[in-house]
Structure formats: C-alpha cells, structure tokens
Design a protein around this motif. Structure first.
Motif, PDB file in Angstrom:
ATOM      1  N   HIS A 161      14.123   2.183 -14.985  1.00  0.00           N
ATOM      2  CA  HIS A 161      13.348   2.625 -16.150  1.00  0.00           C
ATOM      3  C   HIS A 161      13.297   4.144 -16.101  1.00  0.00           C
ATOM      4  O   HIS A 161      12.887   4.727 -15.086  1.00  0.00           O
ATOM      5  N   CYS A 162      13.728   4.793 -17.156  1.00  0.00           N
ATOM      6  CA  CYS A 162      13.778   6.254 -17.166  1.00  0.00           C
ATOM      7  C   CYS A 162      12.531   6.796 -17.861  1.00  0.00           C
ATOM      8  O   CYS A 162      12.399   6.699 -19.088  1.00  0.00           O
ATOM      9  N   GLY A 163      11.646   7.342 -17.067  1.00  0.00           N
ATOM     10  CA  GLY A 163      10.367   7.778 -17.612  1.00  0.00           C
ATOM     11  C   GLY A 163       9.802   8.969 -16.871  1.00  0.00           C
ATOM     12  O   GLY A 163      10.503   9.672 -16.134  1.00  0.00           O
ATOM     13  N   GLU A 164       8.499   9.174 -17.119  1.00  0.00           N
ATOM     14  CA  GLU A 164       7.794  10.278 -16.482  1.00  0.00           C
ATOM     15  C   GLU A 164       7.327   9.868 -15.089  1.00  0.00           C
ATOM     16  O   GLU A 164       7.501   8.725 -14.672  1.00  0.00           O
ATOM     17  N   ALA A 165       6.697  10.803 -14.418  1.00  0.00           N
ATOM     18  CA  ALA A 165       6.047  10.461 -13.163  1.00  0.00           C
ATOM     19  C   ALA A 165       4.857   9.541 -13.459  1.00  0.00           C
ATOM     20  O   ALA A 165       4.288   9.583 -14.550  1.00  0.00           O
ATOM     21  N   PRO A 166       4.473   8.688 -12.523  1.00  0.00           N
ATOM     22  CA  PRO A 166       3.371   7.752 -12.769  1.00  0.00           C
ATOM     23  C   PRO A 166       2.045   8.463 -13.017  1.00  0.00           C
ATOM     24  O   PRO A 166       1.725   9.466 -12.388  1.00  0.00           O
ATOM     25  N   HIS A 167       1.270   7.893 -13.971  1.00  0.00           N
ATOM     26  CA  HIS A 167      -0.061   8.405 -14.288  1.00  0.00           C
ATOM     27  C   HIS A 167      -1.100   7.425 -13.755  1.00  0.00           C
ATOM     28  O   HIS A 167      -1.077   6.236 -14.087  1.00  0.00           O
ATOM     29  N   ASN A 168      -2.021   7.895 -12.939  1.00  0.00           N
ATOM     30  CA  ASN A 168      -2.994   7.014 -12.294  1.00  0.00           C
ATOM     31  C   ASN A 168      -4.028   6.445 -13.268  1.00  0.00           C
ATOM     32  O   ASN A 168      -4.442   7.118 -14.216  1.00  0.00           O
TER      33      ASN A 168
ATOM     34  N   ALA B 238      19.008  19.937 -18.238  1.00  0.00           N
ATOM     35  CA  ALA B 238      18.319  21.061 -18.886  1.00  0.00           C
ATOM     36  C   ALA B 238      16.808  20.962 -18.758  1.00  0.00           C
ATOM     37  O   ALA B 238      16.087  21.657 -19.476  1.00  0.00           O
ATOM     38  N   SER B 239      16.307  20.112 -17.860  1.00  0.00           N
ATOM     39  CA  SER B 239      14.862  19.883 -17.759  1.00  0.00           C
ATOM     40  C   SER B 239      14.102  21.200 -17.618  1.00  0.00           C
ATOM     41  O   SER B 239      14.396  22.012 -16.736  1.00  0.00           O
ATOM     42  N   THR B 240      13.106  21.381 -18.464  1.00  0.00           N
ATOM     43  CA  THR B 240      12.352  22.634 -18.491  1.00  0.00           C
ATOM     44  C   THR B 240      11.635  22.888 -17.173  1.00  0.00           C
ATOM     45  O   THR B 240      11.691  23.989 -16.625  1.00  0.00           O
ATOM     46  N   GLN B 241      10.961  21.877 -16.653  1.00  0.00           N
ATOM     47  CA  GLN B 241      10.213  22.043 -15.405  1.00  0.00           C
ATOM     48  C   GLN B 241      10.720  21.149 -14.280  1.00  0.00           C
ATOM     49  O   GLN B 241      10.332  21.328 -13.137  1.00  0.00           O
ATOM     50  N   GLY B 242      11.559  20.172 -14.587  1.00  0.00           N
ATOM     51  CA  GLY B 242      11.913  19.192 -13.574  1.00  0.00           C
ATOM     52  C   GLY B 242      10.695  18.335 -13.248  1.00  0.00           C
ATOM     53  O   GLY B 242       9.719  18.309 -14.005  1.00  0.00           O
ATOM     54  N   GLY B 243      10.744  17.650 -12.132  1.00  0.00           N
ATOM     55  CA  GLY B 243       9.601  16.831 -11.744  1.00  0.00           C
ATOM     56  C   GLY B 243       9.841  16.204 -10.403  1.00  0.00           C
ATOM     57  O   GLY B 243      10.990  16.033  -9.970  1.00  0.00           O
ATOM     58  N   PRO B 244       8.759  15.854  -9.699  1.00  0.00           N
ATOM     59  CA  PRO B 244       8.929  15.288  -8.350  1.00  0.00           C
ATOM     60  C   PRO B 244       9.702  13.979  -8.343  1.00  0.00           C
ATOM     61  O   PRO B 244      10.365  13.665  -7.351  1.00  0.00           O
ATOM     62  N   ALA B 245       9.634  13.200  -9.430  1.00  0.00           N
ATOM     63  CA  ALA B 245      10.371  11.932  -9.456  1.00  0.00           C
ATOM     64  C   ALA B 245      11.876  12.161  -9.442  1.00  0.00           C
ATOM     65  O   ALA B 245      12.640  11.236  -9.140  1.00  0.00           O
ATOM     66  N   LYS B 246      12.310  13.384  -9.736  1.00  0.00           N
ATOM     67  CA  LYS B 246      13.750  13.669  -9.692  1.00  0.00           C
ATOM     68  C   LYS B 246      14.282  13.742  -8.265  1.00  0.00           C
ATOM     69  O   LYS B 246      15.492  13.809  -8.068  1.00  0.00           O
ATOM     70  N   TYR B 247      13.404  13.791  -7.274  1.00  0.00           N
ATOM     71  CA  TYR B 247      13.873  13.655  -5.889  1.00  0.00           C
ATOM     72  C   TYR B 247      14.165  12.190  -5.558  1.00  0.00           C
ATOM     73  O   TYR B 247      14.936  11.906  -4.654  1.00  0.00           O
TER      74      TYR B 247
ATOM     75  N   VAL C  50       0.490   4.031 -14.971  1.00  0.00           N
ATOM     76  CA  VAL C  50       1.282   3.909 -16.198  1.00  0.00           C
ATOM     77  C   VAL C  50       2.453   4.872 -16.086  1.00  0.00           C
ATOM     78  O   VAL C  50       2.281   6.031 -15.709  1.00  0.00           O
ATOM     79  N   VAL C  51       3.651   4.375 -16.380  1.00  0.00           N
ATOM     80  CA  VAL C  51       4.851   5.215 -16.361  1.00  0.00           C
ATOM     81  C   VAL C  51       5.424   5.244 -17.779  1.00  0.00           C
ATOM     82  O   VAL C  51       6.160   4.345 -18.184  1.00  0.00           O
ATOM     83  N   PRO C  52       5.055   6.266 -18.570  1.00  0.00           N
ATOM     84  CA  PRO C  52       5.574   6.338 -19.936  1.00  0.00           C
ATOM     85  C   PRO C  52       7.080   6.592 -19.931  1.00  0.00           C
ATOM     86  O   PRO C  52       7.638   7.167 -19.004  1.00  0.00           O
ATOM     87  N   SER C  53       7.691   6.170 -21.003  1.00  0.00           N
ATOM     88  CA  SER C  53       9.139   6.336 -21.136  1.00  0.00           C
ATOM     89  C   SER C  53       9.491   7.749 -21.586  1.00  0.00           C
ATOM     90  O   SER C  53       8.661   8.461 -22.158  1.00  0.00           O
TER      91      SER C  53
ATOM     92  N   ARG D 188       0.835  -1.215   0.000  1.00  0.00           N
ATOM     93  CA  ARG D 188       0.000   0.000   0.000  1.00  0.00           C
ATOM     94  C   ARG D 188       0.870   1.267   0.000  1.00  0.00           C
ATOM     95  O   ARG D 188       1.758   1.407   0.843  1.00  0.00           O
ATOM     96  N   GLY D 189       0.608   2.149  -0.927  1.00  0.00           N
ATOM     97  CA  GLY D 189       1.327   3.419  -0.974  1.00  0.00           C
ATOM     98  C   GLY D 189       2.783   3.302  -1.338  1.00  0.00           C
ATOM     99  O   GLY D 189       3.581   4.202  -1.021  1.00  0.00           O
ATOM    100  N   ALA D 190       3.182   2.247  -2.039  1.00  0.00           N
ATOM    101  CA  ALA D 190       4.605   1.985  -2.273  1.00  0.00           C
ATOM    102  C   ALA D 190       5.306   3.111  -3.023  1.00  0.00           C
ATOM    103  O   ALA D 190       6.508   3.334  -2.836  1.00  0.00           O
ATOM    104  N   LEU D 191       4.575   3.815  -3.884  1.00  0.00           N
ATOM    105  CA  LEU D 191       5.207   4.882  -4.659  1.00  0.00           C
ATOM    106  C   LEU D 191       5.302   6.187  -3.877  1.00  0.00           C
ATOM    107  O   LEU D 191       5.849   7.174  -4.371  1.00  0.00           O
TER     108      LEU D 191
END
Lengths: 91, 350
Positions: free
Chosen positions: B207-214, B167-176, B331-334, B133-136
């Motif tokens: 796997h290098c991708g985006e943040a997870p999509h519910n 050079a990430s334009t916005q970065g993202g929470p997964a980068k923490y 879903v975690v797109p690449s 539960r809540g692993a992510l």
C-alpha cells in the motif's frame, strides 16, 4: 573484494521522444496541461510567445491528473493534431 | 577506495568503506550495507528454490530497471536479509509493478509516499516477521531488512533516487522501509487477504501511502467512540485523500481496539462501513481547500452543505490488526492515485 552491481539491466522504455523539428513555422504546438496549479498559465504563455515568434499554431489539451499517465484519448488527439508538445512535471 | 568494473554484473571494490564506494555510483540509502559478494548472493537465492535467478520478475519505473531474482537477491544481501526473506521481497516487487499501483507516480511525486509492506500467513511465522508489540518500529530483523531491501530496489533498480527519480519535497522516514506482519493470531476477523479475495497460505500486501498516524483511545468500551477517533484521523484536509476521492485508507487496529469492535458484534465490513459514514468533511471546506481536483463524478454534484466522504466506497477503507498490548491504532492515508495490491507468495518452493 568482488561484488555484484545492485542496479541490473534496463528494459526498453515504453516510449521514446520523437526528434525535435528544426523549424516551428507552420507547426502546431500542443499544450499538455497536467492540471497542476498554474501549469496552464505558464505553459499557455510560453506557447503563445513561441507561436508569436515562429508563426506556429497553439492547441490546448489537458490530462485528468498529474500523477497518472496521459489518457489514450488525449494521446490520440495529440498524435492527430499536434507536431510539438509543451508539458512539464512537478508543481 | 576504488571501484572497478570487472564485467557487466560484477565490480572489484578495494578499500574498507563500502558505503562511500557505492555512494560514488549513487547507490545506497546512507546506512552501512552488507557487501553483495557472489557467495552471499548465491546463498540468498536459496530462499527462492527451483526458480530462474535471471528471469525478469518486474520492470520498475522510472528507470525501467529489470528486477531479476538475482538483482533482488543482491539488494536483499545489502539490506541484511536472510534467504527466507527473499520470497517476500520478490512478491512485494511483483505487487508494486501492477499497473494500479502507479509505481512511476509513486516514485516520482513530490509527495512523501512510500510503500507499506504487510506480510500475511504462514511465511510471517516461518520467516520471523513480527506483527505484535512495536511491529511498525525497530527491533525485528525480518521487518527491518525486508522493508529496507525494497527501498534499495526502488533506489537502484527503479531509479527512485532523490532529486532524479524521486521528487519528494521532504521525503519521509517510511522511505527507509516499512514492513511488518498482520497480527492474525490477535485478530477477531479472518486474515486480511481473504477480505480482498486472496486465498493462499502466505501473501503480501503493498500500500503506497503516508507514514502512519496514531489514534489513541484508552477510555472507550464501545466501537463507536474508538472509531470516531479513527474517523477524525481520516477526515483532514492535510492529506491526499481529501483531494483525491478514490484513495484508500489503511486502518491498522491494535488487538484491543479490534476486540472491542468484535465483542460488540462488529465485522471487518461493519468497521469500514461505519468509517465511510463517519469520516467526512463539509463540501465547502474541501472546495475551499482544493476545488474539485480529482473527485469522482458523483461527488461533483454534492451541495455545499453536504458532508463528503473521504473516499468513494467503504471497500477503500482497509482494516487489519497489527500491534500488541495497549490502546493505540494507526491510520495510513493513501498517496491517492494508487491502489493497494495483495498477492499470494509463489516463491517458497512448496
């Protein structure tokens, strides 16, 4: 308090930039278009203006994708046919 | 607060604010850190017994920093890891250095891509990684600190600092940091590494991708209705898989969604094959959005009215079970120009 640095040493990079030529007259300028939108426009116009001002020639090449390293075939072509490369990163 | 160089490896820090002191060197992720004293680093290295702490296990671009076990241990200490987490970090770094990951691109792109780290097998249990539960999300030390340690390694050793090496334009929470365990106990299918040819008691996938999509489905009692929603999360022009046809999708099914599939007789391969057939967009829509930016050659031949798959092969749709009770999957797109890597862990001293 004594602590370790967190970055460590640096390995030899796989490639180094060659020295820039002092004069462009008679040189061949290659454009390494990374396929990003408008890269070909910007780099092409820059190369043509440089060629007009200096008497250099322009050679156009392109990579398949901006996100990956330049293909060996393209690098081989550049090594054979170009003295100076214009390229860019990001969008 | 002062920081003085004592030797090639060591610094003398005087004062009370370690974060501020290290930030002056461009180090840190903005959060408080544990001081990597020699005593703590030596204790961390006990997590990888019988190995050479100064062996370079990977060279990480764009800085081409040499990732020795000692340097990885330093960053593990800073992130708050325990020694038993070090083998997972070392293996994740080894995986990121594989050429197919394209780490230089991953670190330097304007996209918000970040490594997702999945821990498989015995080490997940023995070192306390959480896949339930809540692993992510927050709440588990192994998950949180290992994911964070990997980001510190990318910042410090790889040089992926925002603005210079990133050079990430916005970065993202997964980068923490984004690290969790596969929930093998709740999975109806064999453990994920076996699906990619890795037979080992413990393994790590990056796997290098985006943040997870519910993906939310509380209504369905058959695989098709659930997987149609998964496919809808995959089939969008708002991700790199749309313009880079070779990319992977990681589909993290919750145990209840996976069980619905398995009870109906669906294997892992059945799920990925169905999603390959279902997650498609009209060629005209993709061409209008992107042209034919990085499609596989066979896709170039498609007529405008054909439906185009979001990736060129069902094997690029990676299925594993993560999470606890409830009916939410992800879903975690690449990022696209990268491939996931699964490696056995060889650093456990066994």
């Amino acid at each position: 308090m004594l602590i370790y640095r967190p970055d460590g040493g640096v390995a030899q990079p796989p490639a180094q930039l060659a020295p820039s030529p002092a004069v462009l007259a008679g040189r061949r300028i290659g454009i390494l278009d990374n396929q990003k939108p408008n890269a070909n426009v910007l780099l092409g116009q820059l190369a043509e203006r440089l060629a007009d001002r200096t008497g250099a020639n322009v050679v156009r090449t392109e990579t398949k994708n901006a996100a990956t390293a330049c293909e060996d075939q393209v690098l081989g072509l550049l090594t054979e046919e170009v003295d100076v490369i214009l390229t860019g990163t990001a969008d | 607060m002062t920081v003085d160089t004592v030797s090639e490896d060591l610094l003398q820090v005087d004062g009370s604010d370690l974060v501020e002191a290290l930030a002056e060197h461009g180090w840190g992720d903005g959060l408080p850190m544990v001081a990597p004293t020699p005593t703590r680093v030596e204790a961390m290295l006990t997590g990888s017994p019988g190995t050479d702490p100064d062996e370079v296990v990977a060279v990480l671009p764009p800085r081409f920093g040499e990732a020795t076990r000692r340097i990885l241990a330093v960053n593990a200490v800073m992130a708050g890891c325990r020694p038993e987490h070090l083998p997972v970090l070392i293996t994740a770094v080894r995986a990121l250095a594989h050429p197919e990951v394209n780490l230089r691109g991953v670190n330097a792109t304007t996209h918000n891509v970040a490594p997702l780290v999945v821990v498989h097998g015995e080490v997940a249990r023995s070192a306390g990684y959480h896949g339930g539960r809540g692993a992510l999300g927050p709440g588990n030390r192994a998950n949180a600190t290992t994911g964070r340690a990997l980001r510190l390694v990318l910042l410090h050793v790889a040089g992926a600092t925002p603005g210079d090496g990133d050079a990430s334009t916005q970065g993202g929470p997964a980068k923490y940091g984004l690290c969790f365990a596969e929930n093998a106990d709740a999975s109806p299918w064999p453990i994920y590494p076996s699906a990619v040819g890795v037979d080992a008691p413990s393994a790590v996938t990056v796997h290098c991708g985006e943040a997870p999509h519910n993906v939310h489905d509380m209504e369905s009692d058959d695989p098709i209705r659930i997987l149609d929603k998964v496919a809808s999360a995959m089939a969008t022009t708002a991700q790199n898989n749309a313009c880079i046809s070779q990319g992977e999708h990681f589909v993290l099914l919750c145990p209840e969604h996976a069980a619905t599939c398995a009870v109906a007789g669906w294997s892992r391969r059945d799920v990925s094959s169905y999603l390959f057939q279902k997650a498609r967009l009209p060629a005209t829509e993709l061409k209008r959005a992107f042209g034919l930016r990085a499609w596989a050659p066979w896709m170039d031949q498609l007529a405008n009215d054909e439906l185009v798959p979001m990736t060129e092969h069902p094997d690029n749709i990676r299925i594993m079970v993560v999470g606890g009770p409830g009916k939410h999957s992800s879903v975690v797109p690449s990022w696209g120009m990268t491939r996931s890597v699964t490696l056995p862990i060889h650093e456990l001293g066994d």
